[in-house]
Design a protein around this motif. Sequence first.
Motif, PDB file in Angstrom:
ATOM      1  N   ILE A 125      47.800  12.921  49.434  1.00  0.00           N
ATOM      2  CA  ILE A 125      47.148  13.475  50.612  1.00  0.00           C
ATOM      3  C   ILE A 125      48.195  13.544  51.720  1.00  0.00           C
ATOM      4  O   ILE A 125      48.726  12.516  52.145  1.00  0.00           O
ATOM      5  N   VAL A 126      48.501  14.751  52.122  1.00  0.00           N
ATOM      6  CA  VAL A 126      49.466  14.977  53.196  1.00  0.00           C
ATOM      7  C   VAL A 126      48.747  14.770  54.525  1.00  0.00           C
ATOM      8  O   VAL A 126      47.694  15.359  54.758  1.00  0.00           O
ATOM      9  N   ALA A 127      49.317  13.929  55.345  1.00  0.00           N
ATOM     10  CA  ALA A 127      48.797  13.721  56.692  1.00  0.00           C
ATOM     11  C   ALA A 127      49.692  14.524  57.638  1.00  0.00           C
ATOM     12  O   ALA A 127      50.820  14.133  57.925  1.00  0.00           O
ATOM     13  N   LEU A 146      55.419   8.611  58.396  1.00  0.00           N
ATOM     14  CA  LEU A 146      56.039   9.360  57.298  1.00  0.00           C
ATOM     15  C   LEU A 146      55.955  10.829  57.674  1.00  0.00           C
ATOM     16  O   LEU A 146      54.962  11.493  57.403  1.00  0.00           O
ATOM     17  N   VAL A 147      56.997  11.305  58.316  1.00  0.00           N
ATOM     18  CA  VAL A 147      56.981  12.683  58.803  1.00  0.00           C
ATOM     19  C   VAL A 147      56.815  13.656  57.635  1.00  0.00           C
ATOM     20  O   VAL A 147      57.079  13.328  56.485  1.00  0.00           O
ATOM     21  N   HIS A 159      48.720   8.806  60.327  1.00  0.00           N
ATOM     22  CA  HIS A 159      49.001   7.955  59.179  1.00  0.00           C
ATOM     23  C   HIS A 159      47.764   7.280  58.580  1.00  0.00           C
ATOM     24  O   HIS A 159      47.795   6.843  57.445  1.00  0.00           O
ATOM     25  N   PHE A 160      46.671   7.182  59.320  1.00  0.00           N
ATOM     26  CA  PHE A 160      45.513   6.420  58.854  1.00  0.00           C
ATOM     27  C   PHE A 160      44.229   7.246  58.791  1.00  0.00           C
ATOM     28  O   PHE A 160      43.284   7.030  59.554  1.00  0.00           O
ATOM     29  N   PRO A 161      44.149   8.194  57.843  1.00  0.00           N
ATOM     30  CA  PRO A 161      42.912   8.995  57.757  1.00  0.00           C
ATOM     31  C   PRO A 161      41.687   8.143  57.454  1.00  0.00           C
ATOM     32  O   PRO A 161      40.579   8.490  57.846  1.00  0.00           O
ATOM     33  N   GLU A 189      35.255  10.360  56.571  1.00  0.00           N
ATOM     34  CA  GLU A 189      34.393  11.258  55.803  1.00  0.00           C
ATOM     35  C   GLU A 189      35.205  12.370  55.137  1.00  0.00           C
ATOM     36  O   GLU A 189      34.988  12.697  53.971  1.00  0.00           O
ATOM     37  N   GLN A 190      36.150  12.933  55.875  1.00  0.00           N
ATOM     38  CA  GLN A 190      36.990  13.980  55.302  1.00  0.00           C
ATOM     39  C   GLN A 190      37.864  13.422  54.179  1.00  0.00           C
ATOM     40  O   GLN A 190      38.053  14.070  53.155  1.00  0.00           O
ATOM     41  N   LEU A 191      38.375  12.231  54.377  1.00  0.00           N
ATOM     42  CA  LEU A 191      39.178  11.583  53.332  1.00  0.00           C
ATOM     43  C   LEU A 191      38.328  11.353  52.088  1.00  0.00           C
ATOM     44  O   LEU A 191      38.764  11.645  50.969  1.00  0.00           O
TER      45      LEU A 191
END
Length: 80
Positions: free
Chosen positions: A27-29, A35-36, A59-61, A67-69
């Motif tokens: 999962i790209v944040a 973490l760029v 960094h913390f979904p 809910e989206q995560l």
Amino acid sequence: MVQPNASRIISVHWTEERVGRIPKYYIVAERDRSLVLAVQQEMIKLVTPTAAATLDCGHFPQIVIPEQLADVIMEFISNQ
């Protein structure tokens, strides 16, 4: 109180035979400053995940958009 540190000294020995069988998801944040994006993209190239998704978050979904995560994780699971 001193916190145990044993988990940091564990040595994992990966083999293509064993780890290659495990599905990997990423999962790209997009707004992660720990973490760029360039680092995340390099991680994806190194791992070659089964699937990847992108979330508009830092960094913390799991804290800011749980809910989206959860929806992304459920999508990963349902496509196995």
